[in-house]
Design a protein around this motif. Structure first.
Motif, PDB file in Angstrom:
ATOM      1  N   LEU A 132       0.851  -1.186   0.000  1.00  0.00           N
ATOM      2  CA  LEU A 132       0.000   0.000   0.000  1.00  0.00           C
ATOM      3  C   LEU A 132       0.890   1.240   0.000  1.00  0.00           C
ATOM      4  O   LEU A 132       1.842   1.330   0.774  1.00  0.00           O
ATOM      5  CB  LEU A 132      -0.908   0.006   1.234  1.00  0.00           C
ATOM      6  CG  LEU A 132      -1.802   1.237   1.385  1.00  0.00           C
ATOM      7  CD1 LEU A 132      -2.869   1.271   0.304  1.00  0.00           C
ATOM      8  CD2 LEU A 132      -2.443   1.277   2.768  1.00  0.00           C
ATOM      9  N   LEU A 142      -9.122   1.545   7.385  1.00  0.00           N
ATOM     10  CA  LEU A 142      -7.859   0.816   7.520  1.00  0.00           C
ATOM     11  C   LEU A 142      -7.182   1.124   8.848  1.00  0.00           C
ATOM     12  O   LEU A 142      -7.309   2.239   9.372  1.00  0.00           O
ATOM     13  CB  LEU A 142      -6.903   1.206   6.384  1.00  0.00           C
ATOM     14  CG  LEU A 142      -7.469   1.236   4.966  1.00  0.00           C
ATOM     15  CD1 LEU A 142      -6.391   1.653   3.980  1.00  0.00           C
ATOM     16  CD2 LEU A 142      -8.063  -0.113   4.578  1.00  0.00           C
ATOM     17  N   ALA A 195     -10.171   5.380   0.796  1.00  0.00           N
ATOM     18  CA  ALA A 195      -9.878   4.583   1.984  1.00  0.00           C
ATOM     19  C   ALA A 195      -9.416   5.508   3.095  1.00  0.00           C
ATOM     20  O   ALA A 195      -8.749   6.512   2.835  1.00  0.00           O
ATOM     21  CB  ALA A 195      -8.804   3.547   1.679  1.00  0.00           C
ATOM     22  N   LEU A 233      -7.229   5.791   6.421  1.00  0.00           N
ATOM     23  CA  LEU A 233      -6.212   5.212   7.292  1.00  0.00           C
ATOM     24  C   LEU A 233      -6.350   5.842   8.676  1.00  0.00           C
ATOM     25  O   LEU A 233      -6.145   7.045   8.845  1.00  0.00           O
ATOM     26  CB  LEU A 233      -4.818   5.461   6.730  1.00  0.00           C
ATOM     27  CG  LEU A 233      -3.661   4.954   7.598  1.00  0.00           C
ATOM     28  CD1 LEU A 233      -3.719   3.440   7.758  1.00  0.00           C
ATOM     29  CD2 LEU A 233      -2.332   5.381   7.021  1.00  0.00           C
ATOM     30  N   ARG A 263     -12.959  -0.095   3.665  1.00  0.00           N
ATOM     31  CA  ARG A 263     -12.160   1.099   3.385  1.00  0.00           C
ATOM     32  C   ARG A 263     -11.696   1.809   4.654  1.00  0.00           C
ATOM     33  O   ARG A 263     -11.019   2.830   4.559  1.00  0.00           O
ATOM     34  CB  ARG A 263     -12.962   2.052   2.490  1.00  0.00           C
ATOM     35  CG  ARG A 263     -13.088   1.513   1.070  1.00  0.00           C
ATOM     36  CD  ARG A 263     -13.877   2.387   0.147  1.00  0.00           C
ATOM     37  NE  ARG A 263     -13.883   1.781  -1.198  1.00  0.00           N
ATOM     38  CZ  ARG A 263     -14.880   1.869  -2.056  1.00  0.00           C
ATOM     39  NH1 ARG A 263     -15.974   2.549  -1.731  1.00  0.00           N
ATOM     40  NH2 ARG A 263     -14.801   1.287  -3.236  1.00  0.00           N
ATOM     41  N   SER A 284      -4.550  -8.741   3.515  1.00  0.00           N
ATOM     42  CA  SER A 284      -5.963  -8.996   3.248  1.00  0.00           C
ATOM     43  C   SER A 284      -6.145 -10.462   2.916  1.00  0.00           C
ATOM     44  O   SER A 284      -5.753 -10.923   1.845  1.00  0.00           O
ATOM     45  CB  SER A 284      -6.476  -8.127   2.103  1.00  0.00           C
ATOM     46  OG  SER A 284      -7.792  -8.521   1.739  1.00  0.00           O
ATOM     47  N   VAL A 331      -5.972   7.087  -0.528  1.00  0.00           N
ATOM     48  CA  VAL A 331      -5.978   6.953   0.932  1.00  0.00           C
ATOM     49  C   VAL A 331      -5.922   8.348   1.547  1.00  0.00           C
ATOM     50  O   VAL A 331      -5.108   9.183   1.146  1.00  0.00           O
ATOM     51  CB  VAL A 331      -4.772   6.125   1.425  1.00  0.00           C
ATOM     52  CG1 VAL A 331      -4.767   6.023   2.941  1.00  0.00           C
ATOM     53  CG2 VAL A 331      -4.785   4.733   0.790  1.00  0.00           C
ATOM     54  N   VAL A 368      -0.668  -2.557   6.874  1.00  0.00           N
ATOM     55  CA  VAL A 368      -1.994  -1.948   6.947  1.00  0.00           C
ATOM     56  C   VAL A 368      -3.013  -3.009   6.565  1.00  0.00           C
ATOM     57  O   VAL A 368      -2.774  -3.803   5.639  1.00  0.00           O
ATOM     58  CB  VAL A 368      -2.114  -0.723   6.013  1.00  0.00           C
ATOM     59  CG1 VAL A 368      -3.548  -0.203   5.985  1.00  0.00           C
ATOM     60  CG2 VAL A 368      -1.155   0.382   6.446  1.00  0.00           C
ATOM     61  N   THR A 369      -4.147  -3.031   7.258  1.00  0.00           N
ATOM     62  CA  THR A 369      -5.200  -3.990   6.951  1.00  0.00           C
ATOM     63  C   THR A 369      -6.560  -3.330   7.148  1.00  0.00           C
ATOM     64  O   THR A 369      -6.703  -2.425   7.983  1.00  0.00           O
ATOM     65  CB  THR A 369      -5.092  -5.230   7.861  1.00  0.00           C
ATOM     66  OG1 THR A 369      -6.058  -6.209   7.451  1.00  0.00           O
ATOM     67  CG2 THR A 369      -5.331  -4.892   9.314  1.00  0.00           C
ATOM     68  N   PRO A 370      -7.580  -3.744   6.414  1.00  0.00           N
ATOM     69  CA  PRO A 370      -8.933  -3.268   6.700  1.00  0.00           C
ATOM     70  C   PRO A 370      -9.356  -3.686   8.106  1.00  0.00           C
ATOM     71  O   PRO A 370      -9.116  -4.823   8.528  1.00  0.00           O
ATOM     72  CB  PRO A 370      -9.789  -3.955   5.630  1.00  0.00           C
ATOM     73  CG  PRO A 370      -8.837  -4.282   4.522  1.00  0.00           C
ATOM     74  CD  PRO A 370      -7.543  -4.601   5.205  1.00  0.00           C
ATOM     75  N   TRP A 392       0.535  -4.797   2.614  1.00  0.00           N
ATOM     76  CA  TRP A 392      -0.926  -4.836   2.577  1.00  0.00           C
ATOM     77  C   TRP A 392      -1.394  -6.226   2.991  1.00  0.00           C
ATOM     78  O   TRP A 392      -1.018  -7.233   2.389  1.00  0.00           O
ATOM     79  CB  TRP A 392      -1.434  -4.503   1.177  1.00  0.00           C
ATOM     80  CG  TRP A 392      -2.910  -4.661   0.980  1.00  0.00           C
ATOM     81  CD1 TRP A 392      -3.547  -5.609   0.241  1.00  0.00           C
ATOM     82  CD2 TRP A 392      -3.947  -3.842   1.544  1.00  0.00           C
ATOM     83  NE1 TRP A 392      -4.903  -5.434   0.280  1.00  0.00           N
ATOM     84  CE2 TRP A 392      -5.179  -4.354   1.071  1.00  0.00           C
ATOM     85  CE3 TRP A 392      -3.946  -2.726   2.376  1.00  0.00           C
ATOM     86  CZ2 TRP A 392      -6.402  -3.773   1.431  1.00  0.00           C
ATOM     87  CZ3 TRP A 392      -5.161  -2.161   2.735  1.00  0.00           C
ATOM     88  CH2 TRP A 392      -6.369  -2.681   2.265  1.00  0.00           C
ATOM     89  N   PRO A 398      -5.054  -3.430  -2.708  1.00  0.00           N
ATOM     90  CA  PRO A 398      -4.756  -2.194  -1.977  1.00  0.00           C
ATOM     91  C   PRO A 398      -5.472  -1.007  -2.625  1.00  0.00           C
ATOM     92  O   PRO A 398      -5.532  -0.902  -3.853  1.00  0.00           O
ATOM     93  CB  PRO A 398      -3.235  -2.052  -2.107  1.00  0.00           C
ATOM     94  CG  PRO A 398      -2.744  -3.417  -2.443  1.00  0.00           C
ATOM     95  CD  PRO A 398      -3.825  -4.067  -3.224  1.00  0.00           C
TER      96      PRO A 398
END
Length: 405
Positions: free
Chosen positions: A32, A132, A83, A85, A130, A52, A62, A166-168, A50, A58
């Protein structure tokens, strides 16, 4: 329970494996990229691993959000494809996610068909995904009051590589929940209350009615000497039930390496590793016949939206038809195949009973008997569920099949 792509067989059952899932090479992991203001106010480009499990890509756009971000603003940005963050408090992020969920639900028209229901769920997952959250190089949430998620993240996405990630947020919560299920286990009445510990991404035997069918159906005499096959073993729960019923040897297969590791760990914990061999295989193991072949394929003949859907969806009935087509060639004389299948797909209009019976005929199989049970989960009584009519009518059956004489 899984829908496999072709995969090679692995070595026989080994010692229990409680290690995290293996990680792909670092350069194969998606990254990402985003820009946010540094300490001096100037824009700084950032890179992060990223994470998921649902194979979400990704996001391209953002923006940074924090405790000052309102649900209305977050909803507007998410609907515009942005998205968010999160840089605020972890528990505030969870509150925002719930608020977003209410707004998404309010904006959706009532779903009156299965297709509409599934499309609405996909849209909801996309929008909520979205939001994160950052993780540090050890897999812990890098936010105020963030929990230590290192073990959960390693089980979901493989060992950390020292990079920030980073993850949802919905996926992080799913990983945390899966870690707790794996840690505590699920009690199985058919195993005398012993617990089965599902791994992340492996179907959990929380609906015990299908396990009870395998625990009570009359065993064919051929299974005593010829053993049994358990196709798409998942956690290994059905293989364990068959072994506990006195079958001398059970061969279990699954295409998913997570399921193979999970089944081996559970069977070792139950003291059955010497009687059940787990193989990494696409449905049937090669050159193996048995007096009983058991298959509990995913119940809905639909295409999965993500890798985590494979335990629920069997695209075009691939696993179901593969089991039926290969059954005669993998049975010893006098043997049976047990197909454990819900009729929920019939109530949703995805498959007819005629189609199922025609598939038996095409494979040269006859129905010896059918054992039925009704689900006991809470959704069957939830009249607000858009699928209530189908769920309340659902019957799970164990079809005893044998080759035509």
């Amino acid at each position: 329970m899984s829908v496999p792509p072709p995969a090679p067989n692995s070595a026989p059952n080994s010692a229990p494996n409680s290690a995290p899932n293996p990680a792909p090479p670092a350069d194969a992991r998606p990254t990402l990229r985003w820009t946010e203001a540094g300490h001096d106010g100037r824009p700084v480009e950032h890179l992060a691993r990223w994470c998921s499990a649902s194979a979400a890509t990704p996001p391209d756009r953002v923006v940074v959000a924090d405790d000052r971000t309102t649900a209305a603003a977050a909803h507007r940005l998410a609907r515009a494809g942005q998205a968010l963050l999160w840089r605020g408090d972890y528990h505030n992020a969870r509150q925002l996610l719930r608020a977003l969920g209410r707004r998404v639900a309010a904006a959706e028209p009532p779903a009156t068909t299965w297709a509409a229901h599934r499309a609405a769920r996909a849209r909801r997952a996309t929008l909520l995904g979205r939001l994160l959250v950052p993780l540090d190089g050890a897999g812990r949430v890098a936010l105020r009051r963030g929990p230590d998620t290192a073990a959960a993240c390693a089980e979901a996405w493989g060992p950390p590589d020292g990079r920030t990630a980073v993850t949802p947020l919905p996926e992080l919560l799913g990983a945390i929940g899966a870690h707790e299920w794996r840690r505590r286990g699920v009690p199985v009445a058919a195993l005398g209350g012993a617990r089965v510990h599902p791994h992340h991404g492996v179907f959990s035997p929380v609906r015990g009615e299908y396990v009870d069918l395998a625990a009570t159906a009359p065993l064919p005499a051929a299974a005593r000497e010829g053993g049994a096959l358990d196709l798409g073993t998942g956690t290994g729960v059905l293989a364990a039930v068959l072994a506990r019923r006195g079958i001398r040897h059970v061969t279990a297969t699954d295409h998913d390496p997570r399921a193979v590791a999970c089944a081996r760990e559970n069977l070792a914990r139950l003291g059955l590793a010497g009687r059940v061999t787990v193989h990494h295989a696409d449905l049937y193991p090669p050159h193996r016949r048995a007096g009983l072949v058991v298959c509990n394929p995913p119940w809905l003949p639909e295409r999965p939206n993500s890798p985590l859907d494979h335990a629920v969806y069997d695209p075009e009935g691939r696993m179901l038809h593969g089991f039926l087509a290969g059954l005669t060639d993998h049975l010893t004389p006098g043997g049976e195949g047990w197909l454990i299948l819900s009729d929920l797909a019939e109530h949703l209009g995805l498959r007819s009973r005629h189609h199922l019976l025609a598939a038996f005929d095409a494979a040269g199989l006859r129905v010896v008997d059918r054992l039925d049970t009704r689900p006991t989960h809470r959704r069957t009584e939830d009249a607000t569920d858009p699928l209530h009519r189908a769920r309340s009518a659902e019957v799970t059956s164990l079809w005893r099949l044998a080759p035509e004489p």
